[in-house]
Design an enzyme around this catalytic site. Structure first.
Site, PDB file in Angstrom:
ATOM      1  N   SER A  19       0.741  -1.269   0.015  1.00 22.63           N
ATOM      2  CA  SER A  19       0.095  -0.156   0.031  1.00 22.63           C
ATOM      3  C   SER A  19       0.880   1.256   0.140  1.00 22.63           C
ATOM      4  O   SER A  19       0.405   2.345  -0.725  1.00 22.63           O
ATOM      5  CB  SER A  19      -0.808   0.185   1.090  1.00 22.63           C
ATOM      6  N   THR A  71      -6.560  -2.297   8.025  1.00 22.45           N
ATOM      7  CA  THR A  71      -6.664  -3.674   7.319  1.00 22.45           C
ATOM      8  C   THR A  71      -6.854  -4.702   8.561  1.00 22.45           C
ATOM      9  O   THR A  71      -7.114  -4.378   9.595  1.00 22.45           O
ATOM     10  CB  THR A  71      -5.480  -3.865   6.487  1.00 22.45           C
ATOM     11  N   LYS A  75     -10.863  -4.012  11.129  1.00 22.13           N
ATOM     12  CA  LYS A  75     -11.908  -3.416  10.075  1.00 22.13           C
ATOM     13  C   LYS A  75     -13.051  -3.392  10.824  1.00 22.13           C
ATOM     14  O   LYS A  75     -13.976  -2.359  10.706  1.00 22.13           O
ATOM     15  CB  LYS A  75     -11.964  -4.153   8.892  1.00 22.13           C
ATOM     16  N   ASN A  96     -12.475   0.356   6.089  1.00 24.36           N
ATOM     17  CA  ASN A  96     -11.105   0.147   5.738  1.00 24.36           C
ATOM     18  C   ASN A  96     -10.438   1.456   5.540  1.00 24.36           C
ATOM     19  O   ASN A  96      -9.323   1.341   5.077  1.00 24.36           O
ATOM     20  CB  ASN A  96     -10.987  -0.787   4.409  1.00 24.36           C
ATOM     21  N   ASP A 111     -13.519  -1.225   0.381  1.00 22.60           N
ATOM     22  CA  ASP A 111     -13.228  -2.773  -0.118  1.00 22.60           C
ATOM     23  C   ASP A 111     -14.385  -3.221  -1.044  1.00 22.60           C
ATOM     24  O   ASP A 111     -14.295  -4.045  -1.982  1.00 22.60           O
ATOM     25  CB  ASP A 111     -13.195  -3.824   1.150  1.00 22.60           C
ATOM     26  N   GLY A 137     -15.915 -11.989   8.280  1.00 29.49           N
ATOM     27  CA  GLY A 137     -15.443 -10.807   8.919  1.00 29.49           C
ATOM     28  C   GLY A 137     -15.684  -9.485   8.011  1.00 29.49           C
ATOM     29  O   GLY A 137     -16.569  -9.380   7.154  1.00 29.49           O
ATOM     30  N   GLY A 138     -14.771  -8.556   8.471  1.00 26.18           N
ATOM     31  CA  GLY A 138     -14.495  -7.225   7.603  1.00 26.18           C
ATOM     32  C   GLY A 138     -14.458  -7.371   6.273  1.00 26.18           C
ATOM     33  O   GLY A 138     -15.282  -6.828   5.487  1.00 26.18           O
ATOM     34  N   ALA A 139     -13.573  -8.325   5.495  1.00 24.98           N
ATOM     35  CA  ALA A 139     -13.488  -8.254   4.125  1.00 24.98           C
ATOM     36  C   ALA A 139     -14.691  -9.275   3.613  1.00 24.98           C
ATOM     37  O   ALA A 139     -15.018  -8.818   2.750  1.00 24.98           O
ATOM     38  CB  ALA A 139     -12.192  -8.967   3.945  1.00 24.98           C
ATOM     39  N   GLY A 252      -6.219 -11.463  -5.614  1.00 25.54           N
ATOM     40  CA  GLY A 252      -6.671 -10.290  -4.860  1.00 25.54           C
ATOM     41  C   GLY A 252      -6.036  -9.039  -5.265  1.00 25.54           C
ATOM     42  O   GLY A 252      -6.537  -7.857  -4.666  1.00 25.54           O
TER      43      GLY A 252
END
Length: 296
Positions: A19, A71, A75, A96, A111, A137-139, A252
């Site tokens: 990132s 991340t 999240k 995120n 996301d 979860g968050g993702a 991804g």
């Protein structure tokens, strides 16, 4: 006078994240002074908890940060420490991207848009009637909302935490309509996979320290598409196995790039060039700068 931005990434095991390079290079191309730092939760004693995430956010705000990317595993932990959520973040129940404005911290979820654009580009004609989602979860929450936004018929959710899968399925059905999502048990997975058009993977399996497959290889078959949110390594064991068994696969990286482009726009108000960022991502990967993490 050139605008200046200080941005950070909050999460665990993020020392080799792509990132910073991805954001800084695109900002440079846009003529923006932009410094992107990592704020690793592993540098603090003890496990990553909500209070720890809150302290990191408060410290970043005091230090003059303009915003943060969030991340794994923060999240959802970050939610209690924000003043406002975007509609997407509120619907997904995960954040995120955080922008500091005045005395407020506003949470966003890029996301969702990142995964949706990745699928639209990388699997443009994929059938979406029945999709199995591993991870709530968050993702996983963002992926579930993205799939139904793209027009998926039904999304069947499996998580090691049954209650978490049920909560996400209920949220998806509440937003997109009754019958559009359901929670799976491990015993129901094989049957769901036989009927599925595609599999979306959003668990830590495949990241460094989490080797292996998230489901039995025998459940992967020709005609199925498989999308993974893990980008480090880019070619996960799941994707290698799926490809060998005749599946179309999506790594991804596209999700990473598109969520990063949307986050950079939120931080700066400028529109990044996502195609240019995809080319830069490919360069970074070919330089060997990928270890094992999910989109962060």
């Amino acid at each position: 006078m050139t605008a200046r931005y200080l941005v950070g990434l909050v999460g665990s095991d993020i020392g080799t994240s792509l990132s910073p390079a991805l954001h800084e290079r695109e900002a440079d191309a846009l003529g923006i002074r932009y410094l992107y730092r990592t704020l690793d939760l592993d540098d603090h004693a003890g496990p990553a908890t909500g209070p720890l995430v809150g302290r990191v956010l408060a410290a970043a705000r005091l230090a003059g940060y303009d915003g943060l990317n969030i991340t794994h595993p923060a999240k959802q932990l970050v939610l209690d420490h924000l003043d406002q959520l975007s509609p997407e973040a509120a619907a997904v129940g995960a954040v995120n991207t955080v922008r500091f404005t005045g005395d407020r911290a506003i949470g966003y979820n890029t996301d969702l848009s990142g995964f949706a654009r990745g699928v639209a580009q990388g699997l443009p004609d994929a059938a979406l009637d029945r999709v199995v989602l591993l991870g709530a979860g968050g993702a996983g929450a963002a992926v579930g909302h993205a799939l139904l936004t793209l027009g998926a018929g039904t999304v069947s959710v499996l998580d090691t935490d049954r209650r978490r899968a049920e909560t996400l399925a209920a949220a998806l059905a509440g937003r997109f309509g009754s019958g559009r999502a359901r929670a799976l048990t491990r015993e129901e997975l094989a049957g769901a996979m036989r009927a599925a058009d595609g599999l979306a993977h959003a668990t830590p399996t495949g990241m460094r320290g989490h080797p292996g497959l998230p489901l039995p290889a025998a459940l992967l078959r020709p005609g199925l598409w498989v999308a993974d949110v893990v980008y480090r390594p880019l070619d996960t064991e799941l994707l290698r196995t799926a490809r060998a068994r005749g599946c179309r696969v999506l790594h991804g990286g596209r999700m990473l790039v598109h969520q990063a482009a949307d986050a950079l726009r939120i931080f700066t108000g400028r529109q990044p060039d996502a195609d240019r960022m995809l080319r830069h991502f490919d360069e970074l990967v070919h330089q060997g700068r990928h270890g094992a993490h999910a989109h962060g």
